[in-house]
Design an enzyme around this catalytic site. Structure first.
Site, PDB file in Angstrom:
ATOM      1  CG  ASN A   6     -13.235  60.139  -0.586  1.00 31.99           C
ATOM      2  OD1 ASN A   6     -12.468  60.152  -1.292  1.00 31.99           O
ATOM      3  ND2 ASN A   6     -14.577  59.335  -1.003  1.00 31.99           N
ATOM      4  CD  GLU A  62     -11.466  50.625  -7.292  1.00 32.88           C
ATOM      5  OE1 GLU A  62     -12.891  50.846  -7.319  1.00 32.88           O
ATOM      6  OE2 GLU A  62     -11.141  49.225  -7.118  1.00 32.88           O
ATOM      7  CB  CYS A 107     -16.636  55.939  -3.551  1.00 36.67           C
ATOM      8  SG  CYS A 107     -16.100  54.627  -2.566  1.00 36.67           S
ATOM      9  CD  GLU A 112      -7.843  50.941  -5.262  1.00 30.94           C
ATOM     10  OE1 GLU A 112      -8.565  51.508  -4.822  1.00 30.94           O
ATOM     11  OE2 GLU A 112      -6.544  51.309  -5.176  1.00 30.94           O
TER      12      GLU A 112
END
Ligand code: NAD
Length: 470
Positions: free
Chosen positions: A149, A245, A279, A453
């Site tokens: 994505n 993630e 996300c 992250e």
């Protein structure tokens, strides 16, 4: 559109490899094959891991100042090629060119920001005069695995902190979107000693080979929760470090004291940016009963007005869904939502191809156990849900296996923050959405992830602790 004449070469041990391109890459706006990329073998992976292990010894002992300078040079090179990389992203990923350009510029910003970060050292002397020094040391070879994505951004979130901390890296893009990543690898080829930074592409076997490989010390992964579980299981036998993630099903809570039309317009893009394949997209929008109708009307109007088309076309805001399996999944969810008798305020019909285009679909107040509420669609469909009480909406928002992000929209910022603090998510936005910054950690709770992250916390994920006494 034409096939690309450029060749896309994996980077291994400092060499750009001229391997036959066997895996087709499609333009999701046309379904035409635009390029072929090599399918890297397990032998090539073994050789690359060996090279990355050999390079670790030297690279891990370079100064932070040296690594900073190399990353800044990489950022400058990506910036020089921003237009070319953005076009590649649009062709392979589908999103509008301006948004693809933002992604490339984001990579430059993130790379420069990580380059400025320093590994902390804690020193103290105890009562007996003994010196205790705790350093953060690099782990070894990092496997960086990205989703389709935001192919380049997700790569930079991993490679920049991993290299800055002194690790060597093998980066693997999604087979759906390898082109911009391979081109970036080419731009980086002579910036690092051989073996320090490698880019391998391949089919479905390459990811599992990487996560199971005994020569790899850490896996940094972005993708679905289902794959995240497999990554963790595969990393377990050799106890690799992992950062995961994963998916999200973010709730947006809209309080009655906002201008419904204004917030509806903002949340529309918050839900449908990148055709919902984000996300941290707003995936469940809870609107207070008092303004539900006005909000729903404005939200549906935005859905009807938005321009959908190939990302290369001027003025387009929504591109296609990125790949055929995802397109089929979203179409199936739309069909199931219809079969269940839920009402659509917009969308719900999917035109015949070519191209994986799905007009934005808005579902009117389905029940909490509807699939469109419980699942992460990861595509252009979103439910609007009525609520009337804060405790009730907090409970419903938290009633999810995911815990990635969420947002609260209110004229009373203090009240919004108080509600936000009750959300069981790694990030909460107040009257905004999608704001991320390299200085602040981004983390998922529950089954949205492990570790973080970004921020210094993100940098430290690529280190082990070494305490020296004496
Ligand atoms: P995916 O899990 O199918 O694939 C992600 C990557 O993992 C790809 O490179 C793929 O080739 C690789 N892979 C697949 N199976 C593997 C395995 N068994 N072992 C190792 N690697 C494997 O995910 P996707 O469909 O590409 O991405 C969509 C998902 O990613 C959504 O759920 C979305 O929410 C999530 N996502 C999360 C974040 C975040 O930061 N939390 C960001 C973007 C996307």
């Amino acid at each position: 559109m034409e096939t690309m004449s450029a060749t896309f070469r994996p980077l291994s041990d400092g060499q750009l490899l001229d391997l036959p391109g066997t895996l087709p890459v499609l333009d999701p706006a046309t379904e035409e094959v635009i390029a072929h990329v090599p399918d890297c073998t397990s032998e090539l992976l073994d050789a690359t891991v060996q090279a990355a292990q050999a390079a670790f010894s030297g690279w891990s002992r370079t100064t932070q100042a040296h690594r900073r300078e190399r990353l800044e040079t990489l950022a400058a090179r990506v910036l020089e090629h921003a237009d070319e990389l953005a076009l590649l992203l649009t062709r392979e990923q589908g999103r509008p060119l301006a948004m693809a350009k933002s992604e490339v510029l984001g990579c430059v910003h993130w790379c420069r920001s990580f380059a400025q970060m320093a590994l902390p050292v804690a020193e103290r002397t105890d009562k007996s005069g003994m010196a205790w020094t705790t350093r953060r040391v690099p782990l070894g070879v990092v496997a960086a695995i990205a989703a389709w994505n935001f192919p380049l951004m997700l790569a930079f979130w991993k490679l920049a902190p991993a290299l800055m901390a002194g690790n060597t890296v093998i980066l693997k893009p999604s087979p759906f979107t390898p082109l911009a990543t391979l081109r970036m690898g080419e731009l980086a080829a002579n910036l690092f000693p051989p073996g320090v930074f490698n880019v391998l592409c391949g089919g479905d076997a390459l990811g599992p080979w990487l996560t199971a490989h005994p020569g790899i010390a850490k896996v940094a992964f972005t993708g679905s929760t289902a794959t995240g579980r497999r990554v963790m299981a595969s990393a377990a036998p050799t106890l690799k470090h992992v950062t995961l993630e994963l998916g999200g099903n973010d709730a947006a809570i809209v309080m009655p004291d906002v201008d419904p039309a204004k917030v509806a317009r903002k949340l529309f893009m918050g839900a449908f940016l990148n055709s919902g394949q984000v996300c941290i997209a707003a995936k469940r929008i809870y609107v207070h009963d008092a303004i539900y109708d006005a909000f729903a009307q404005a939200f549906a109007a935005a859905a009807h007005a938005v321009l959908m088309g190939p990302g290369t076309r001027e003025g387009v805001m929504l591109g296609p869904v990125q790949n055929r399996p995802q397109y089929e999944r979203v179409k199936e969810l739309i069909a199931a939502t219809k079969t269940a008798g839920h009402r659509f305020l917009a969308g719900g019909e999917v035109p015949e191809g070519p191209g994986y285009f799905i007009p934005p679909a808005v579902v009117d107040n389905p029940p909490d156990d509807a699939r469109v509420v419980v699942e992460e669609p990861f595509g252009p469909i979103v439910p609007l849900l009525r609520f009337s009480d804060v405790d009730e909406v907090v409970r419903r928002a938290n009633d999810s296996e995911f815990g990635l992000g969420g947002s609260v929209w209110s004229g009373d910022v203090e009240q919004a923050r108080a509600i936000g603090a009750r959300l069981e998510t790694g990030t909460v936005w107040i009257n905004s959405l999608h704001l991320l910054d390299p200085q602040s950690p981004f983390a998922g709770r529950k089954q949205s992830g492990i570790g973080a992250e970004n921020g210094v916390e993100g940098l430290l994920e690529y280190t082990a602790i070494q305490t020296m006494v004496g």
